[in-house]
Motif scaffolding. Structure first.
Motif, short mmCIF file in Angstrom:
data_model
loop_
_atom_site.label_atom_id
_atom_site.label_comp_id
_atom_site.label_asym_id
_atom_site.label_seq_id
_atom_site.Cartn_x
_atom_site.Cartn_y
_atom_site.Cartn_z
N ILE A 27 0.82 -1.22 0.00
CA ILE A 27 0.00 0.00 0.00
C ILE A 27 0.85 1.27 0.00
O ILE A 27 0.31 2.36 -0.14
N GLY A 28 2.15 1.13 0.15
CA GLY A 28 2.98 2.33 0.10
C GLY A 28 4.47 2.02 0.14
O GLY A 28 4.88 0.95 0.59
N ARG A 29 5.23 2.96 -0.38
CA ARG A 29 6.69 2.87 -0.34
C ARG A 29 7.21 4.25 0.05
O ARG A 29 6.64 5.25 -0.34
N GLY A 30 8.25 4.25 0.83
CA GLY A 30 8.81 5.52 1.25
C GLY A 30 10.30 5.43 1.46
O GLY A 30 10.91 4.41 1.14
N GLY A 31 10.85 6.47 2.03
CA GLY A 31 12.28 6.54 2.23
C GLY A 31 12.81 5.52 3.22
O GLY A 31 13.95 5.09 3.13
N MET A 32 11.98 5.11 4.18
CA MET A 32 12.45 4.17 5.20
C MET A 32 12.09 2.72 4.89
O MET A 32 12.61 1.81 5.52
N GLY A 33 11.16 2.48 3.96
CA GLY A 33 10.79 1.10 3.69
C GLY A 33 9.51 0.98 2.90
O GLY A 33 9.19 1.83 2.07
N ALA A 57 18.52 -1.08 7.72
CA ALA A 57 18.52 -2.00 8.86
C ALA A 57 19.91 -2.15 9.47
O ALA A 57 20.03 -2.52 10.64
N VAL A 58 20.94 -1.85 8.72
CA VAL A 58 22.31 -1.96 9.24
C VAL A 58 22.70 -0.74 10.08
O VAL A 58 23.72 -0.77 10.77
N SER A 59 21.89 0.30 10.06
CA SER A 59 22.17 1.52 10.80
C SER A 59 21.43 1.53 12.14
O SER A 59 20.19 1.48 12.18
N GLY A 60 22.17 1.60 13.22
CA GLY A 60 21.56 1.66 14.54
C GLY A 60 20.66 2.88 14.69
O GLY A 60 19.58 2.80 15.27
N ALA A 61 21.08 4.02 14.15
CA ALA A 61 20.27 5.24 14.24
C ALA A 61 18.95 5.07 13.50
O ALA A 61 17.90 5.48 13.99
N ALA A 62 18.98 4.46 12.32
CA ALA A 62 17.75 4.24 11.55
C ALA A 62 16.83 3.27 12.27
O ALA A 62 15.61 3.47 12.29
N ARG A 63 17.39 2.21 12.88
CA ARG A 63 16.55 1.25 13.62
C ARG A 63 15.90 1.92 14.83
O ARG A 63 14.73 1.69 15.12
N ARG A 64 16.63 2.80 15.52
CA ARG A 64 16.06 3.52 16.67
C ARG A 64 14.94 4.46 16.22
O ARG A 64 13.88 4.53 16.86
N ARG A 65 15.16 5.17 15.13
CA ARG A 65 14.13 6.07 14.59
C ARG A 65 12.88 5.28 14.20
O ARG A 65 11.75 5.68 14.49
N PHE A 66 13.08 4.13 13.55
CA PHE A 66 11.98 3.26 13.14
C PHE A 66 11.21 2.78 14.37
O PHE A 66 9.97 2.80 14.40
N ALA A 67 11.92 2.39 15.42
CA ALA A 67 11.28 1.93 16.66
C ALA A 67 10.51 3.06 17.34
O ALA A 67 9.39 2.85 17.83
N ARG A 68 11.08 4.27 17.37
CA ARG A 68 10.37 5.42 17.97
C ARG A 68 9.08 5.72 17.21
O ARG A 68 8.05 6.00 17.80
N GLU A 69 9.14 5.64 15.88
CA GLU A 69 7.95 5.87 15.06
C GLU A 69 6.88 4.82 15.38
O GLU A 69 5.70 5.14 15.54
N ALA A 70 7.29 3.57 15.50
CA ALA A 70 6.34 2.49 15.83
C ALA A 70 5.72 2.71 17.20
O ALA A 70 4.51 2.50 17.38
N GLN A 71 6.51 3.14 18.18
CA GLN A 71 5.98 3.41 19.52
C GLN A 71 5.00 4.57 19.50
O GLN A 71 3.97 4.53 20.18
N ALA A 72 5.28 5.60 18.72
CA ALA A 72 4.38 6.74 18.62
C ALA A 72 3.05 6.33 18.00
O ALA A 72 1.98 6.73 18.48
N VAL A 73 3.10 5.54 16.97
CA VAL A 73 1.86 5.06 16.32
C VAL A 73 1.08 4.17 17.27
O VAL A 73 -0.14 4.26 17.37
#
Length: 78
Positions: A27-33, A57-73
């Motif tokens: 249903i969508g594609r973006g910069g993070m996935g 996925a190899v970037s710790g900073a990107a994984r943390r940002r992805f996790a923060r976004e998931a927690q906010a949602v």
């Protein structure tokens, strides 16, 4: 972006499975996935599944940002 490896589908017309979720469509594609529409059969509900792009996925900073976004949602109540 490389393809996502799905388990074989259980339902006709499904693209495959990620765990217990039957993936129905992209249903969508973006910069993070990529965002997928799925059916969670145990609860009989539609869900959106966001998958982090492999190159991020190899970037710790990107994984943390992805996790923060998931927690906010997940904190949203309606």
């Amino acid at each position: 972006m490389p393809p996502i490896i799905l388990e074989p589908a259980v339902s006709p017309g499904s693209l495959g499975r990620l765990g217990d979720i039957e993936i129905q469509e992209v249903i969508g594609r973006g910069g993070m996935g990529i965002v997928l529409k799925g059916l969670q059969p145990q609860l009989n509900r539609l869900v959106a599944v966001k998958v982090l792009a492999p190159h991020l996925a190899v970037s710790g900073a990107a994984r943390r940002r992805f996790a923060r976004e998931a927690q906010a949602v997940a904190a949203i109540q309606h």
